[in-house]
Design a protein around this motif. Structure first.
Motif, PDB file in Angstrom:
ATOM      1  N   MET A   1       0.836  -1.202   0.000  1.00 21.29           N
ATOM      2  CA  MET A   1       0.000   0.000   0.000  1.00 21.29           C
ATOM      3  C   MET A   1       0.869   1.249   0.000  1.00 21.29           C
ATOM      4  O   MET A   1       2.010   1.228   0.450  1.00 21.29           O
ATOM      5  N   ASN A   2       0.298   2.344  -0.485  1.00 19.85           N
ATOM      6  CA  ASN A   2       1.038   3.599  -0.528  1.00 19.85           C
ATOM      7  C   ASN A   2       0.912   4.406   0.754  1.00 19.85           C
ATOM      8  O   ASN A   2       1.673   5.334   0.983  1.00 19.85           O
ATOM      9  N   TYR A   3      -0.080   4.077   1.591  1.00 19.04           N
ATOM     10  CA  TYR A   3      -0.270   4.753   2.877  1.00 19.04           C
ATOM     11  C   TYR A   3      -0.250   6.275   2.710  1.00 19.04           C
ATOM     12  O   TYR A   3       0.513   6.989   3.350  1.00 19.04           O
ATOM     13  N   ASN A   4      -1.112   6.746   1.822  1.00 21.61           N
ATOM     14  CA  ASN A   4      -1.120   8.172   1.516  1.00 21.61           C
ATOM     15  C   ASN A   4      -1.445   9.038   2.719  1.00 21.61           C
ATOM     16  O   ASN A   4      -0.948  10.165   2.847  1.00 21.61           O
ATOM     17  N   HIS A   5      -2.297   8.543   3.607  1.00 19.78           N
ATOM     18  CA  HIS A   5      -2.652   9.321   4.781  1.00 19.78           C
ATOM     19  C   HIS A   5      -1.546   9.281   5.828  1.00 19.78           C
ATOM     20  O   HIS A   5      -1.180  10.306   6.415  1.00 19.78           O
ATOM     21  N   LEU A   6      -1.009   8.094   6.074  1.00 21.14           N
ATOM     22  CA  LEU A   6       0.043   7.955   7.084  1.00 21.14           C
ATOM     23  C   LEU A   6       1.284   8.769   6.741  1.00 21.14           C
ATOM     24  O   LEU A   6       1.976   9.250   7.647  1.00 21.14           O
ATOM     25  N   PHE A   7       1.545   8.927   5.464  1.00 22.98           N
ATOM     26  CA  PHE A   7       2.760   9.643   5.068  1.00 22.98           C
ATOM     27  C   PHE A   7       2.465  11.027   4.484  1.00 22.98           C
ATOM     28  O   PHE A   7       3.223  11.562   3.678  1.00 22.98           O
ATOM     29  N   SER A   8       1.374  11.616   4.945  1.00 20.83           N
ATOM     30  CA  SER A   8       1.081  13.004   4.587  1.00 20.83           C
ATOM     31  C   SER A   8       1.502  13.920   5.729  1.00 20.83           C
ATOM     32  O   SER A   8       1.638  13.488   6.878  1.00 20.83           O
ATOM     33  N   LYS A   9       1.713  15.170   5.418  1.00 20.97           N
ATOM     34  CA  LYS A   9       2.161  16.141   6.417  1.00 20.97           C
ATOM     35  C   LYS A   9       0.976  16.658   7.230  1.00 20.97           C
ATOM     36  O   LYS A   9      -0.167  16.631   6.779  1.00 20.97           O
ATOM     37  N   LEU A  10       1.262  17.155   8.419  1.00 16.58           N
ATOM     38  CA  LEU A  10       0.242  17.761   9.271  1.00 16.58           C
ATOM     39  C   LEU A  10       0.897  18.834  10.119  1.00 16.58           C
ATOM     40  O   LEU A  10       2.013  18.641  10.616  1.00 16.58           O
ATOM     41  N   ASP A 305      -0.635  -2.011  12.980  1.00 16.10           N
ATOM     42  CA  ASP A 305      -0.718  -2.583  11.644  1.00 16.10           C
ATOM     43  C   ASP A 305      -0.923  -1.410  10.691  1.00 16.10           C
ATOM     44  O   ASP A 305      -1.913  -0.678  10.800  1.00 16.10           O
ATOM     45  N   ALA A 306       0.012  -1.213   9.792  1.00 14.98           N
ATOM     46  CA  ALA A 306      -0.016  -0.009   8.960  1.00 14.98           C
ATOM     47  C   ALA A 306      -1.289   0.084   8.123  1.00 14.98           C
ATOM     48  O   ALA A 306      -1.845   1.183   7.952  1.00 14.98           O
ATOM     49  N   GLU A 307      -1.783  -1.037   7.597  1.00  8.93           N
ATOM     50  CA  GLU A 307      -3.013  -0.991   6.803  1.00  8.93           C
ATOM     51  C   GLU A 307      -4.200  -0.575   7.660  1.00  8.93           C
ATOM     52  O   GLU A 307      -5.036   0.235   7.248  1.00  8.93           O
ATOM     53  N   LYS A 308      -4.275  -1.129   8.876  1.00  6.79           N
ATOM     54  CA  LYS A 308      -5.353  -0.779   9.799  1.00  6.79           C
ATOM     55  C   LYS A 308      -5.286   0.704  10.162  1.00  6.79           C
ATOM     56  O   LYS A 308      -6.298   1.404  10.183  1.00  6.79           O
ATOM     57  N   ALA A 309      -4.080   1.187  10.441  1.00  5.96           N
ATOM     58  CA  ALA A 309      -3.901   2.595  10.793  1.00  5.96           C
ATOM     59  C   ALA A 309      -4.252   3.505   9.626  1.00  5.96           C
ATOM     60  O   ALA A 309      -4.892   4.549   9.802  1.00  5.96           O
ATOM     61  N   GLU A 310      -3.849   3.121   8.415  1.00  2.48           N
ATOM     62  CA  GLU A 310      -4.167   3.912   7.224  1.00  2.48           C
ATOM     63  C   GLU A 310      -5.679   4.022   7.028  1.00  2.48           C
ATOM     64  O   GLU A 310      -6.205   5.113   6.765  1.00  2.48           O
ATOM     65  N   GLN A 311      -6.373   2.912   7.170  1.00  2.00           N
ATOM     66  CA  GLN A 311      -7.827   2.921   6.998  1.00  2.00           C
ATOM     67  C   GLN A 311      -8.508   3.766   8.067  1.00  2.00           C
ATOM     68  O   GLN A 311      -9.514   4.431   7.805  1.00  2.00           O
ATOM     69  N   PHE A 312      -7.952   3.741   9.284  1.00  3.25           N
ATOM     70  CA  PHE A 312      -8.525   4.522  10.377  1.00  3.25           C
ATOM     71  C   PHE A 312      -8.406   6.015  10.086  1.00  3.25           C
ATOM     72  O   PHE A 312      -9.347   6.780  10.303  1.00  3.25           O
ATOM     73  N   ALA A 337       7.470   0.650   7.304  1.00  2.00           N
ATOM     74  CA  ALA A 337       6.175   0.707   6.618  1.00  2.00           C
ATOM     75  C   ALA A 337       6.316   1.336   5.240  1.00  2.00           C
ATOM     76  O   ALA A 337       5.650   0.918   4.281  1.00  2.00           O
ATOM     77  N   LYS A 338       7.179   2.303   5.144  1.00  3.24           N
ATOM     78  CA  LYS A 338       7.333   3.034   3.884  1.00  3.24           C
ATOM     79  C   LYS A 338       7.818   2.139   2.754  1.00  3.24           C
ATOM     80  O   LYS A 338       7.458   2.336   1.590  1.00  3.24           O
ATOM     81  N   VAL A 339       8.629   1.138   3.097  1.00  6.02           N
ATOM     82  CA  VAL A 339       9.175   0.251   2.067  1.00  6.02           C
ATOM     83  C   VAL A 339       8.581  -1.147   2.130  1.00  6.02           C
ATOM     84  O   VAL A 339       9.055  -2.063   1.453  1.00  6.02           O
ATOM     85  N   GLY A 340       7.557  -1.329   2.950  1.00  8.09           N
ATOM     86  CA  GLY A 340       6.850  -2.607   2.986  1.00  8.09           C
ATOM     87  C   GLY A 340       7.567  -3.719   3.717  1.00  8.09           C
ATOM     88  O   GLY A 340       7.313  -4.905   3.438  1.00  8.09           O
ATOM     89  N   MET A 341       8.442  -3.387   4.652  1.00  4.35           N
ATOM     90  CA  MET A 341       9.153  -4.412   5.404  1.00  4.35           C
ATOM     91  C   MET A 341       8.251  -5.043   6.460  1.00  4.35           C
ATOM     92  O   MET A 341       7.330  -4.409   6.988  1.00  4.35           O
ATOM     93  N   LYS A 342       8.522  -6.278   6.796  1.00  5.40           N
ATOM     94  CA  LYS A 342       7.772  -6.993   7.828  1.00  5.40           C
ATOM     95  C   LYS A 342       8.115  -6.432   9.204  1.00  5.40           C
ATOM     96  O   LYS A 342       9.268  -6.141   9.501  1.00  5.40           O
ATOM     97  N   MET A 343       7.090  -6.319  10.042  1.00  4.31           N
ATOM     98  CA  MET A 343       7.279  -5.812  11.400  1.00  4.31           C
ATOM     99  C   MET A 343       7.567  -6.954  12.372  1.00  4.31           C
ATOM    100  O   MET A 343       7.065  -8.071  12.207  1.00  4.31           O
ATOM    101  N   GLU A 344       8.365  -6.653  13.375  1.00  9.40           N
ATOM    102  CA  GLU A 344       8.605  -7.599  14.455  1.00  9.40           C
ATOM    103  C   GLU A 344       7.416  -7.600  15.410  1.00  9.40           C
ATOM    104  O   GLU A 344       6.807  -6.560  15.666  1.00  9.40           O
ATOM    105  N   GLU A 345       7.083  -8.783  15.928  1.00  8.46           N
ATOM    106  CA  GLU A 345       6.031  -8.871  16.942  1.00  8.46           C
ATOM    107  C   GLU A 345       6.590  -8.423  18.290  1.00  8.46           C
ATOM    108  O   GLU A 345       7.761  -8.643  18.594  1.00  8.46           O
TER     109      GLU A 345
END
Length: 368
Positions: A1-10, A305-312, A337-345
């Motif tokens: 995913m591109n995570y447009n919201h997560l990686f936008s400025k605020l 979870d980046a997808e969950k956060a993006e949707q939120f 998240a920016k490059v799609g790497m797997k997260m550690e639990e």
């Protein structure tokens, strides 16, 4: 995913955040015995800034040398030596491009370790539910606190003001007032802990009065260009299931009142940020805060979870997400998240302090 919201400025107040990732405040008990910050803390916070978080919120910092300290080895902003000790920590974080916000926390009746006194104070002489957190050095039930006098209340307000000024002097970009998780401000808001019969007790507005007074006095002291936020929750460290008596109606009263105060954001925390917070079919805590306050909202609670956060964020329920255990396991979460790497639990044996000998469920309420 591109995570447009997560990686936008605020923009918060006069600071621009490069993305929507925030490090949640997490008690670390790694300060010096006298409350000074140290090199261990510098490395801890700097790692998140290097990892791509646009903002870092400190662990709860005690604001005075009276009743506010909650844990032994908790850092403070109660005097000049504390202020000086924070300066290299703040500089390290800001040098990496992140903004750094000091969370100011008065433990009140939930204190379980104070170098300055063995007594605790609270709105009323009612002990918090549950037991102290052994993970943070406590043991057994909380003691019954002394009911705060008018002078105690004035002293607490002044402590928040003076510590905010010290945070500003240390170079922090802002301050977050800790009004969540059962600490002092939340004790005033909580019906069963606040049995006062004066202007601070009774109605929701009365129980919120200390919040508003502290917010306005801190704002007057630090000026308009210092970020000022507040953290708020229903659950507490030792009473995670607590809900506001009137549910969504009470949430509307609370967030409307806070929205009219001199805040730049509200930081809400819940067991799961995406769940209805006031019963089936009701708003999430974040949506309630955003709709009723009309302020930017930071959401916390199982958003690692980046997808969950993006949707939120896409659903306009919050403006930023704060990560606790997910950040501990992945200090470079945004970069991954920016490059799609797997997260550690998250694994408390690997991730938390060496002295941690506790089951994960006993600390989740503090670290979500």
């Amino acid at each position: 995913m591109n995570y447009n919201h997560l990686f936008s400025k605020l923009t918060l107040n006069n600071k621009t955040l490069d993305n929507r990732f925030v490090v949640a405040p997490m008690t670390r008990i790694s300060g010096e015995d006298d409350g000074r910050a140290n090199v261990t803390m510098k490395k801890y916070y700097e790692r998140y800034a290097k990892g791509g978080f646009s903002a870092v919120i400190s662990e709860g910092i005690f604001p005075d040398d009276k009743y506010s300290q909650g844990y032994y080895n908790q850092p403070g902003l109660a005097n000049g030596s504390h202020t000086e000790s924070w300066k290299p920590v703040v500089e390290a974080v800001k040098d990496q491009g992140s903004i750094f916000i000091a969370q100011l926390m008065h433990a009140g009746g939930q204190s379980q370790g104070n170098a300055y006194t063995d007594d605790t104070i609270a709105p009323s002489a009612v002990a918090p539910k549950g037991n102290q957190l052994e993970f943070y050095g406590g043991k057994g039930p909380f003691q019954t606190p002394k009911a705060m006098s008018d002078q105690d209340i004035e002293d607490a307000k002044d402590a928040f003001v003076q510590s905010a000024l010290r945070a500003q002097e240390a170079g922090f970009d802002g301050a977050e007032l800790h009004g969540a998780n059962g600490y002092l401000l939340d004790q005033f808001l909580t019906d069963y802990l606040n049995q006062r019969e004066d202007q601070y007790g009774g109605s929701v507005d009365n129980r919120l009065l200390l919040f508003v007074e502290v917010i306005e006095q801190v704002r007057d002291a630090v000026g308009d260009h210092f970020i000022l936020g507040i953290r708020i929750s229903q659950g507490k460290v030792a009473d995670g299931e607590h809900k506001w008596a009137d549910g969504e109606k009470e949430a509307e009263q609370i967030f409307t009142k806070l929205g009219a105060a001199s805040l730049d954001y509200i930081h809400v925390t819940d067991a799961n940020a995406t769940d209805s917070s006031f019963g089936e079919g009701t708003r999430t805590m974040a949506r309630a805060a955003k709709e009723f306050s009309m302020l930017p909202v930071i959401a916390n609670g199982k958003l690692g979870d980046a997808e969950k956060a993006e949707q939120f964020l896409e659903s306009d329920q919050a403006d930023l997400v704060s990560l606790g255990t997910s950040a501990l396991a992945n200090p470079d979460f945004p970069n991954k998240a920016k490059v799609g790497m797997k997260m550690e639990e998250f694994d408390f044996e690997k991730t938390l302090l060496p002295q941690a000998q506790v089951k994960e469920h006993e600390i989740e309420k503090e670290l979500v």
